[in-house]
Design an enzyme around this catalytic site. Structure first.
Site, mmCIF file in Angstrom:
data_model
loop_
_atom_site.group_PDB
_atom_site.id
_atom_site.type_symbol
_atom_site.label_atom_id
_atom_site.label_comp_id
_atom_site.label_asym_id
_atom_site.label_seq_id
_atom_site.Cartn_x
_atom_site.Cartn_y
_atom_site.Cartn_z
ATOM 1 N N ILE A 1 15.109 17.003 -19.518
ATOM 2 C CA ILE A 1 16.416 16.360 -19.123
ATOM 3 C C ILE A 1 16.162 14.678 -19.584
ATOM 4 O O ILE A 1 15.260 14.217 -19.103
ATOM 5 C CB ILE A 1 16.849 16.502 -17.728
ATOM 6 C CG1 ILE A 1 16.650 17.797 -17.196
ATOM 7 C CG2 ILE A 1 18.281 15.901 -17.412
ATOM 8 C CD1 ILE A 1 17.301 18.896 -17.762
ATOM 9 N N GLY B 1 15.449 9.156 -4.321
ATOM 10 C CA GLY B 1 15.467 8.977 -5.792
ATOM 11 C C GLY B 1 16.950 9.179 -6.274
ATOM 12 O O GLY B 1 16.910 9.926 -7.262
ATOM 13 N N ASP C 1 10.202 3.839 0.612
ATOM 14 C CA ASP C 1 9.415 4.336 -0.290
ATOM 15 C C ASP C 1 8.894 5.718 0.250
ATOM 16 O O ASP C 1 8.051 5.680 1.212
ATOM 17 C CB ASP C 1 7.942 3.498 -0.630
ATOM 18 C CG ASP C 1 7.128 4.256 -1.615
ATOM 19 O OD1 ASP C 1 7.193 5.159 -1.996
ATOM 20 O OD2 ASP C 1 6.235 3.136 -1.930
ATOM 21 N N TYR D 1 0.793 16.629 -11.886
ATOM 22 C CA TYR D 1 2.449 16.728 -11.647
ATOM 23 C C TYR D 1 2.564 18.047 -11.556
ATOM 24 O O TYR D 1 3.247 18.452 -10.593
ATOM 25 C CB TYR D 1 2.732 15.987 -12.987
ATOM 26 C CG TYR D 1 4.198 16.083 -12.916
ATOM 27 C CD1 TYR D 1 5.095 15.519 -11.957
ATOM 28 C CD2 TYR D 1 5.012 16.975 -13.879
ATOM 29 C CE1 TYR D 1 6.369 15.654 -12.052
ATOM 30 C CE2 TYR D 1 6.432 17.174 -13.879
ATOM 31 C CZ TYR D 1 7.051 16.357 -12.895
ATOM 32 O OH TYR D 1 8.517 16.685 -12.929
ATOM 33 N N LYS E 1 4.512 20.346 -8.660
ATOM 34 C CA LYS E 1 5.783 20.766 -8.415
ATOM 35 C C LYS E 1 5.562 22.323 -8.079
ATOM 36 O O LYS E 1 6.500 22.947 -7.411
ATOM 37 C CB LYS E 1 6.449 20.610 -9.777
ATOM 38 C CG LYS E 1 6.731 19.387 -10.016
ATOM 39 C CD LYS E 1 7.879 18.752 -9.111
ATOM 40 C CE LYS E 1 8.413 17.430 -9.518
ATOM 41 N NZ LYS E 1 9.523 16.823 -8.683
HETATM 42 P P1 NAD Z 1 14.359 8.974 -12.971
HETATM 43 O O1 NAD Z 1 13.347 8.297 -13.240
HETATM 44 O O2 NAD Z 1 15.499 8.670 -13.740
HETATM 45 O O3 NAD Z 1 14.763 8.818 -11.424
HETATM 46 C C1 NAD Z 1 13.797 8.761 -10.539
HETATM 47 C C2 NAD Z 1 14.603 8.257 -9.199
HETATM 48 O O4 NAD Z 1 13.515 8.271 -8.215
HETATM 49 C C3 NAD Z 1 14.943 6.663 -9.268
HETATM 50 O O5 NAD Z 1 16.013 6.403 -8.591
HETATM 51 C C4 NAD Z 1 13.631 5.960 -8.910
HETATM 52 O O6 NAD Z 1 13.876 4.530 -8.179
HETATM 53 C C5 NAD Z 1 13.485 6.889 -7.649
HETATM 54 N N1 NAD Z 1 11.815 6.845 -7.128
HETATM 55 C C6 NAD Z 1 10.662 6.790 -7.804
HETATM 56 N N2 NAD Z 1 9.636 6.643 -7.109
HETATM 57 C C7 NAD Z 1 10.440 6.444 -5.503
HETATM 58 C C8 NAD Z 1 9.685 6.428 -4.461
HETATM 59 N N3 NAD Z 1 8.279 6.448 -4.251
HETATM 60 N N4 NAD Z 1 10.377 6.454 -3.411
HETATM 61 C C9 NAD Z 1 11.842 6.565 -3.617
HETATM 62 N N5 NAD Z 1 12.431 6.707 -4.637
HETATM 63 C C10 NAD Z 1 11.850 6.589 -5.843
HETATM 64 O O7 NAD Z 1 14.145 10.219 -13.072
HETATM 65 P P2 NAD Z 1 14.588 12.024 -13.360
HETATM 66 O O8 NAD Z 1 14.161 12.654 -14.535
HETATM 67 O O9 NAD Z 1 16.007 11.918 -12.608
HETATM 68 O O10 NAD Z 1 13.717 12.626 -12.117
HETATM 69 C C11 NAD Z 1 14.217 13.122 -10.917
HETATM 70 C C12 NAD Z 1 13.244 14.247 -10.424
HETATM 71 O O11 NAD Z 1 13.351 15.247 -11.356
HETATM 72 C C13 NAD Z 1 11.778 13.935 -10.173
HETATM 73 O O12 NAD Z 1 11.391 14.853 -9.240
HETATM 74 C C14 NAD Z 1 11.211 14.614 -11.472
HETATM 75 O O13 NAD Z 1 10.004 14.954 -11.442
HETATM 76 C C15 NAD Z 1 12.073 15.841 -11.694
HETATM 77 N N6 NAD Z 1 12.142 16.299 -13.182
HETATM 78 C C16 NAD Z 1 12.544 15.835 -14.183
HETATM 79 C C17 NAD Z 1 12.476 16.124 -15.390
HETATM 80 C C18 NAD Z 1 13.245 15.581 -16.740
HETATM 81 O O14 NAD Z 1 12.825 16.091 -17.795
HETATM 82 N N7 NAD Z 1 13.630 14.276 -16.491
HETATM 83 C C19 NAD Z 1 12.176 17.633 -15.578
HETATM 84 C C20 NAD Z 1 11.613 18.414 -14.301
HETATM 85 C C21 NAD Z 1 11.721 17.773 -13.179
#
Ligand code: NAD
Length: 258
Positions: free
Chosen positions: A197, A14, A65, A164, A168
């Site tokens: 974030i 991702g 995926d 969700y 986690k």
């Molecule tokens: P984002 O949506 O900006 O990026 C997600 C990335 O994952 C993208 O590159 C997308 O193409 C890829 N992706 C999605 N589904 C996929 C799949 N099935 N196979 C391969 N790649 C896949 O999100 P983000 O906020 O940068 O999130 C990254 C991680 O951080 C996630 O695990 C999310 O749960 C976690 N997270 C985010 C936040 C927040 O506030 N943004 C907080 C806590 C945890």
């Protein structure tokens, strides 16, 4: 400070956007060899790869995926075929997967969210283990798995995000189990646990809701992906964290202090 990351082989799931991409940029500046991954090839992908290469990294994109176990296996094999091994696995792909209150949850929704956040990291780690073990054996140092957890895994998540949050928490806990099984192989397991974030994760939230969330954070704002990325460098570097395993590092502007 992170000079031992030069030439380290790092696979980040991702990583075409958000924190995964910011983390890839941080590793690229250290001269790492980086596998970028997403389930889709986004329109700006070539430009993204080009700018990472300009930072001094060897970079390859692997479309897979990670909700599908067979694709986790082929992703690891493709990365190893390209780079000759694997030193650092970052299980970052994940997401909310939608919102549903308890009474609206069905098997399909449950499966989707758990596959995206839990089974994905489980299968990626399973297929990575032989390569991480070989890496640590060869280097005489440690190799590692770093997974992106969440503040939701600590405090239960918002209404409709229960699966969700639980997925986690599941991830936070299974790392503790892997520490018991693989520390003898010198593989370390740590979690980076972001708060709120500013990424596409929060697309669709109104300005009012964003302001309300920001006001609940002692630092008064959402975090930036670039503020989370260095924690992955820290956990990946044997020189910096070779004696640290089984830990969760919260990057949340003071939102909670567990
Ligand atoms: P984002 O949506 O900006 O990026 C997600 C990335 O994952 C993208 O590159 C997308 O193409 C890829 N992706 C999605 N589904 C996929 C799949 N099935 N196979 C391969 N790649 C896949 O999100 P983000 O906020 O940068 O999130 C990254 C991680 O951080 C996630 O695990 C999310 O749960 C976690 N997270 C985010 C936040 C927040 O506030 N943004 C907080 C806590 C945890």
């Amino acid at each position: 400070m992170f000079s031992d990351l030069n030439n380290k082989r790092v696979l980040i799931t991702g990583s075409t956007a958000g924190m995964g991409l910011a983390t890839a940029q941080a590793f690229a500046k250290q001269g790492a060899k980086i596998g970028i991954n997403s389930h889709v090839a986004t329109p700006g992908l070539e430009q993204t790869l080009g700018s990472l290469r300009q930072l001094g990294a060897e970079v390859e994109f692997f479309q897979a995926d990670i909700t599908k176990s067979a694709e986790c296996s082929s992703l690891i094999e493709a990365f190893v075929a390209r780079f000759g091994g694997l030193d650092v696995l970052i299980n970052n792909a994940g997401g909310l997967g939608g919102r549903a209150n308890l009474e609206a949850i069905d098997d399909e929704f449950y499966q989707h969210v758990m596959d995206l956040n839990a089974r994905s990291a489980l299968m990626m780690t399973k297929y990575a283990i032989p390569h991480l073990r070989a890496s640590a054996k060869k280097s005489g140092e440690t190799s590692c798995v770093i997974s992106t957890g969440s503040i939701a895994g600590r405090e239960g998540g918002g209404v409709g995000a229960g699966i969700y949050a639980a997925s986690k928490a599941w991830l936070h806990d299974i790392h503790r189990n892997w520490v018991k099984e693989f520390t003898g192989d010198r593989i370390r397991f740590n979690i980076v646990s972001p708060g709120t974030i500013d990424t596409a994760f929060h697309d669709g939230k109104s300005d009012e809701l964003r302001a309300k969330i920001a006001a609940s954070i002692p630092m008064g704002r959402f975090g930036y992906a670039e503020e989370v990325a260095p924690t992955f460098l820290f956990f990946a570097s044997h020189a910096c964290s070779g004696y640290i395993t089984g830990q969760i590092l919260d990057v949340n502007g003071g939102q909670i202090a567990p």
